[in-house]
Motif scaffolding. Structure first.
Motif, PDB file in Angstrom:
ATOM      1  N   GLN A   9     -15.049 -17.257 -38.935  1.00 58.08           N
ATOM      2  CA  GLN A   9     -16.113 -16.790 -39.814  1.00 58.08           C
ATOM      3  C   GLN A   9     -16.213 -15.270 -39.801  1.00 58.08           C
ATOM      4  O   GLN A   9     -16.442 -14.652 -40.838  1.00 58.08           O
ATOM      5  CB  GLN A   9     -17.440 -17.436 -39.421  1.00 58.08           C
ATOM      6  CG  GLN A   9     -17.459 -18.922 -39.708  1.00 58.08           C
ATOM      7  CD  GLN A   9     -18.589 -19.647 -39.038  1.00 58.08           C
ATOM      8  OE1 GLN A   9     -19.278 -19.111 -38.181  1.00 58.08           O
ATOM      9  NE2 GLN A   9     -18.777 -20.899 -39.422  1.00 58.08           N
ATOM     10  N   ALA A  12     -13.531 -14.025 -42.005  1.00 63.56           N
ATOM     11  CA  ALA A  12     -13.900 -14.170 -43.414  1.00 63.56           C
ATOM     12  C   ALA A  12     -14.848 -13.048 -43.836  1.00 63.56           C
ATOM     13  O   ALA A  12     -14.699 -12.483 -44.929  1.00 63.56           O
ATOM     14  CB  ALA A  12     -14.552 -15.537 -43.650  1.00 63.56           C
ATOM     15  N   GLU A  15     -12.888  -9.867 -44.229  1.00 61.08           N
ATOM     16  CA  GLU A  15     -12.143  -9.873 -45.490  1.00 61.08           C
ATOM     17  C   GLU A  15     -13.051  -9.547 -46.674  1.00 61.08           C
ATOM     18  O   GLU A  15     -12.665  -8.818 -47.587  1.00 61.08           O
ATOM     19  CB  GLU A  15     -11.468 -11.226 -45.706  1.00 61.08           C
ATOM     20  CG  GLU A  15     -10.295 -11.468 -44.783  1.00 61.08           C
ATOM     21  CD  GLU A  15      -9.737 -12.873 -44.885  1.00 61.08           C
ATOM     22  OE1 GLU A  15     -10.080 -13.603 -45.848  1.00 61.08           O
ATOM     23  OE2 GLU A  15      -8.947 -13.251 -44.006  1.00 61.08           O
ATOM     24  N   THR A  76     -21.622 -16.332 -45.607  1.00 64.50           N
ATOM     25  CA  THR A  76     -20.798 -16.199 -44.407  1.00 64.50           C
ATOM     26  C   THR A  76     -21.680 -15.945 -43.185  1.00 64.50           C
ATOM     27  O   THR A  76     -21.467 -16.534 -42.122  1.00 64.50           O
ATOM     28  CB  THR A  76     -19.769 -15.064 -44.566  1.00 64.50           C
ATOM     29  OG1 THR A  76     -18.967 -15.336 -45.720  1.00 64.50           O
ATOM     30  CG2 THR A  76     -18.876 -14.956 -43.351  1.00 64.50           C
TER      31      THR A  76
END
Length: 89
Positions: A9, A12, A15, A76
């Protein structure tokens, strides 16, 4: 393994931040600080309960802060909060 899920996570979130969403410098810095705190927690696995609560509170505050203008980041962060809860933080 919750720690692996938490790391996924964080990756993510990293990113998403690399896609340069329109964040202020302070928002971006706040997210990086939270990410570092979570990564430190994963590495150390030995934080006191007070620090654990502070970490979870910080992520929850970030969710509220980004919810309207940056919903993908907020999702997220919510996943991170859920994983922290699953591992007892």
């Amino acid at each position: 393994m919750p720690a692996r899920e938490l790391q996924d996570q964080l990756n993510a979130l990293r990113e998403q931040l690399e896609q340069n969403p329109p964040l202020s410098e302070s928002e971006r810095e706040n997210l990086h600080e939270l990410m570092q705190q979570i990564e430190d927690k994963i590495k150390l696995e030995s934080i006191t309960r007070d620090q654990d609560a502070s970490l979870a509170d910080g992520v929850n505050l970030a969710v509220e802060r980004f919810e309207l203008e940056h919903p993908a980041i907020a999702v997220t962060l919510r996943n991170i909060v859920q994983t922290l809860g699953n591992i007892g933080i």
